[in-house]
Design a protein around this motif. Structure first.
Motif, PDB file in Angstrom:
ATOM      1  N   ILE A  11       0.830  -1.202   0.000  1.00 21.40           N
ATOM      2  CA  ILE A  11       0.000   0.000   0.000  1.00 21.40           C
ATOM      3  C   ILE A  11       0.868   1.257   0.000  1.00 21.40           C
ATOM      4  N   PHE A  12       1.913   1.262   0.813  1.00 21.81           N
ATOM      5  CA  PHE A  12       2.836   2.396   0.836  1.00 21.81           C
ATOM      6  C   PHE A  12       3.474   2.593  -0.534  1.00 21.81           C
ATOM      7  N   ASN A  13       3.872   1.498  -1.141  1.00 23.38           N
ATOM      8  CA  ASN A  13       4.495   1.542  -2.460  1.00 23.38           C
ATOM      9  C   ASN A  13       3.566   2.150  -3.504  1.00 23.38           C
ATOM     10  N   GLN A  14       2.292   1.794  -3.449  1.00 23.27           N
ATOM     11  CA  GLN A  14       1.336   2.344  -4.405  1.00 23.27           C
ATOM     12  C   GLN A  14       1.131   3.840  -4.195  1.00 23.27           C
ATOM     13  N   GLY A  15       1.093   4.257  -2.940  1.00 23.98           N
ATOM     14  CA  GLY A  15       0.983   5.690  -2.676  1.00 23.98           C
ATOM     15  C   GLY A  15       2.170   6.455  -3.229  1.00 23.98           C
ATOM     16  N   ALA A  16       3.356   5.839  -3.172  1.00 20.08           N
ATOM     17  CA  ALA A  16       4.579   6.507  -3.623  1.00 20.08           C
ATOM     18  C   ALA A  16       4.714   6.529  -5.137  1.00 20.08           C
ATOM     19  N   THR A  17       4.271   5.467  -5.803  1.00 15.81           N
ATOM     20  CA  THR A  17       4.537   5.347  -7.240  1.00 15.81           C
ATOM     21  C   THR A  17       3.407   5.841  -8.134  1.00 15.81           C
ATOM     22  N   GLN A  18       2.203   5.955  -7.602  1.00 14.68           N
ATOM     23  CA  GLN A  18       1.096   6.448  -8.428  1.00 14.68           C
ATOM     24  C   GLN A  18       1.245   7.954  -8.670  1.00 14.68           C
ATOM     25  N   PRO A  19       0.924   8.437  -9.869  1.00 11.86           N
ATOM     26  CA  PRO A  19       1.068   9.867 -10.176  1.00 11.86           C
ATOM     27  C   PRO A  19       0.155  10.771  -9.341  1.00 11.86           C
ATOM     28  N   ARG A  20      -0.986  10.240  -8.903  1.00 14.80           N
ATOM     29  CA  ARG A  20      -1.904  10.983  -8.041  1.00 14.80           C
ATOM     30  C   ARG A  20      -2.391  10.056  -6.944  1.00 14.80           C
ATOM     31  N   LEU A  21      -2.653  10.621  -5.767  1.00 14.73           N
ATOM     32  CA  LEU A  21      -3.057   9.808  -4.621  1.00 14.73           C
ATOM     33  C   LEU A  21      -4.327   9.023  -4.910  1.00 14.73           C
ATOM     34  N   ILE A  22      -5.249   9.622  -5.628  1.00 14.00           N
ATOM     35  CA  ILE A  22      -6.521   8.956  -5.902  1.00 14.00           C
ATOM     36  C   ILE A  22      -6.332   7.697  -6.738  1.00 14.00           C
ATOM     37  N   ARG A  23      -5.202   7.623  -7.467  1.00 16.93           N
ATOM     38  CA  ARG A  23      -4.926   6.443  -8.281  1.00 16.93           C
ATOM     39  C   ARG A  23      -4.565   5.224  -7.432  1.00 16.93           C
ATOM     40  N   ALA A  24      -4.269   5.448  -6.151  1.00 14.50           N
ATOM     41  CA  ALA A  24      -3.953   4.334  -5.248  1.00 14.50           C
ATOM     42  C   ALA A  24      -5.198   3.810  -4.530  1.00 14.50           C
ATOM     43  N   VAL A  25      -6.352   4.402  -4.812  1.00 22.14           N
ATOM     44  CA  VAL A  25      -7.597   4.001  -4.149  1.00 22.14           C
ATOM     45  C   VAL A  25      -7.935   2.523  -4.354  1.00 22.14           C
ATOM     46  N   PRO A  26      -7.750   1.956  -5.569  1.00 26.30           N
ATOM     47  CA  PRO A  26      -8.068   0.526  -5.730  1.00 26.30           C
ATOM     48  C   PRO A  26      -7.313  -0.370  -4.753  1.00 26.30           C
ATOM     49  N   PRO A  66      -5.179  -0.161 -12.145  1.00 24.51           N
ATOM     50  CA  PRO A  66      -6.172  -0.508 -11.117  1.00 24.51           C
ATOM     51  C   PRO A  66      -6.396  -2.009 -10.999  1.00 24.51           C
ATOM     52  N   ARG A  67      -6.458  -2.702 -12.128  1.00 27.75           N
ATOM     53  CA  ARG A  67      -6.683  -4.147 -12.097  1.00 27.75           C
ATOM     54  C   ARG A  67      -5.538  -4.873 -11.398  1.00 27.75           C
ATOM     55  N   LYS A  68      -4.308  -4.449 -11.692  1.00 24.93           N
ATOM     56  CA  LYS A  68      -3.147  -5.083 -11.075  1.00 24.93           C
ATOM     57  C   LYS A  68      -3.072  -4.751  -9.585  1.00 24.93           C
ATOM     58  N   GLN A  69      -3.447  -3.531  -9.221  1.00 21.13           N
ATOM     59  CA  GLN A  69      -3.490  -3.156  -7.810  1.00 21.13           C
ATOM     60  C   GLN A  69      -4.464  -4.046  -7.041  1.00 21.13           C
ATOM     61  N   ILE A  70      -5.646  -4.238  -7.618  1.00 21.68           N
ATOM     62  CA  ILE A  70      -6.678  -5.053  -6.966  1.00 21.68           C
ATOM     63  C   ILE A  70      -6.200  -6.491  -6.806  1.00 21.68           C
ATOM     64  N   ALA A  71      -5.611  -7.038  -7.878  1.00 20.63           N
ATOM     65  CA  ALA A  71      -5.145  -8.428  -7.827  1.00 20.63           C
ATOM     66  C   ALA A  71      -4.044  -8.607  -6.788  1.00 20.63           C
ATOM     67  N   PHE A  72      -3.085  -7.685  -6.767  1.00 19.64           N
ATOM     68  CA  PHE A  72      -1.970  -7.798  -5.830  1.00 19.64           C
ATOM     69  C   PHE A  72      -2.428  -7.553  -4.392  1.00 19.64           C
ATOM     70  N   ALA A  73      -3.253  -6.529  -4.187  1.00 25.44           N
ATOM     71  CA  ALA A  73      -3.725  -6.225  -2.830  1.00 25.44           C
ATOM     72  C   ALA A  73      -4.548  -7.376  -2.267  1.00 25.44           C
ATOM     73  N   ALA A  74      -5.393  -7.967  -3.101  1.00 26.37           N
ATOM     74  CA  ALA A  74      -6.198  -9.104  -2.643  1.00 26.37           C
ATOM     75  C   ALA A  74      -5.319 -10.301  -2.316  1.00 26.37           C
ATOM     76  N   SER A  75      -4.299 -10.508  -3.138  1.00 21.15           N
ATOM     77  CA  SER A  75      -3.429 -11.668  -2.928  1.00 21.15           C
ATOM     78  C   SER A  75      -2.600 -11.540  -1.661  1.00 21.15           C
ATOM     79  N   VAL A  76      -2.008 -10.364  -1.438  1.00 16.60           N
ATOM     80  CA  VAL A  76      -1.175 -10.209  -0.237  1.00 16.60           C
ATOM     81  C   VAL A  76      -2.026 -10.181   1.029  1.00 16.60           C
TER      82      VAL A  76
END
Length: 206
Positions: free
Chosen positions: A26-41, A108-118
Motif C-alpha cells: 500500500i505504501f508503495n502504491q501511494g509513492a509510485t502512483q502519479p496521483r493519490l486517488i490512483r492508489a484508491v483501488p 487498477p486491475r493489477k493493484q486489486i489483484a496484488f492487494a487481494a493476494s497479499v
C-alpha cells in the motif's frame, strides 16, 4: 460499547502496525502512483479483504477452514508462489533519475489483484486475525461484538489510507526518482523475506 470499541481499535492497531507485505504494498502504491486517488483501488481492496477476514474470524468460519490440513498447505503454497512473483514484479519496475523513467505505476486491475493476494494469501495475517481478533471477540455479545468488529475494520481503513498518503508525500518530493527506486527495492526484499519464511514453514510442516 465504548470499551468494546476501544478494545477493537487498539487491538487491531497493534496487529497492523508491524511492517508486513500488505503495508509495504500500500505504501508503495501511494509513492509510485502519479496521483493519490490512483492508489484508491489498492487501499479499498486491502480494506475489504481485511474486513472479510475479520468477519470470518469473528463468526468462527476461518478457524474451521484452516483445520483442513490440505487446504492450509494449499494456502501456504499459493501465498509463497505469489509473493515470489510480486517481489520480482516490483523489483524489475523501471526506475531512473528522470521523471519519465520513474517506476511504472500499477494499473487498477493489477493493484486489486496484488492487494487481494497479499491480504488473502498471507497465512500469518490470517492466523493473527483468527488467533487474536477472533478469540478476543468471544468475550462480547451483540451488540458489543459488532462494535468491536466494526472498530477493527475502521482501523484497517484509516491505516491503509495513512500509508498511501505517506507514500505519496515521499513520492511527491522525490524529483529524481531515486527514493522510489529504493522503495521498490526494499519492498521486493521484504516480500521475498516473507516468502522465504513461508517456504521454510511449508517444508517444516511437510
Amino acid at each position: 460499547m465504548i470499551t468494546a470499541f476501544l478494545h477493537g481499535f487498539l487491538l487491531a492497531l497493534g496487529l497492523i502496525l508491524p511492517l508486513g507485505v500488505q503495508n509495504v504494498f500500500i505504501f508503495n502504491q501511494g509513492a509510485t502512483q502519479p496521483r493519490l486517488i490512483r492508489a484508491v483501488p489498492a487501499v479499498l481492496t486491502a480494506t475489504l479483504c481485511d474486513m472479510l477476514l475479520i468477519l470470518l474470524a469473528v463468526l468462527g468460519v476461518s478457524l474451521i477452514v484452516l483445520q483442513v490440513v490440505w487446504l492450509k498447505t494449499l494456502l501456504f503454497g499459493a501465498g509463497l508462489v505469489f509473493l515470489l512473483y510480486m517481489g520480482w514484479s516490483i523489483w524489475r519496475s523501471p526506475a531512473g533519475v528522470s521523471q519519465a523513467e520513474r517506476p511504472e505505476p500499477f494499473s487498477p486491475r493489477k493493484q486489486i489483484a496484488f492487494a487481494a493476494s497479499v491480504s488473502l494469501l498471507n497465512p500469518h495475517a490470517i492466523m493473527d486475525t483468527i488467533g487474536v481478533i477472533g478469540t478476543s471477540s468471544l468475550q462480547y455479545d451483540s451488540p458489543d461484538k459488532w462494535v468491536f468488529t466494526a472498530s477493527c475494520i475502521l482501523v484497517s481503513f484509516i491505516w491503509f489510507v495513512g500509508l498511501a498518503v505517506c507514500g505519496r508525500l515521499i513520492g511527491r518530493f522525490d524529483g529524481s526518482g531515486r527514493w522510489l527506486l529504493w522503495i521498490n527495492r526494499l519492498s521486493a526484499v521484504i516480500i521475498w523475506g516473507v516468502a522465504a519464511y513461508m517456504g521454510w514453514q511449508l517444508l517444516a510442516s511437510a
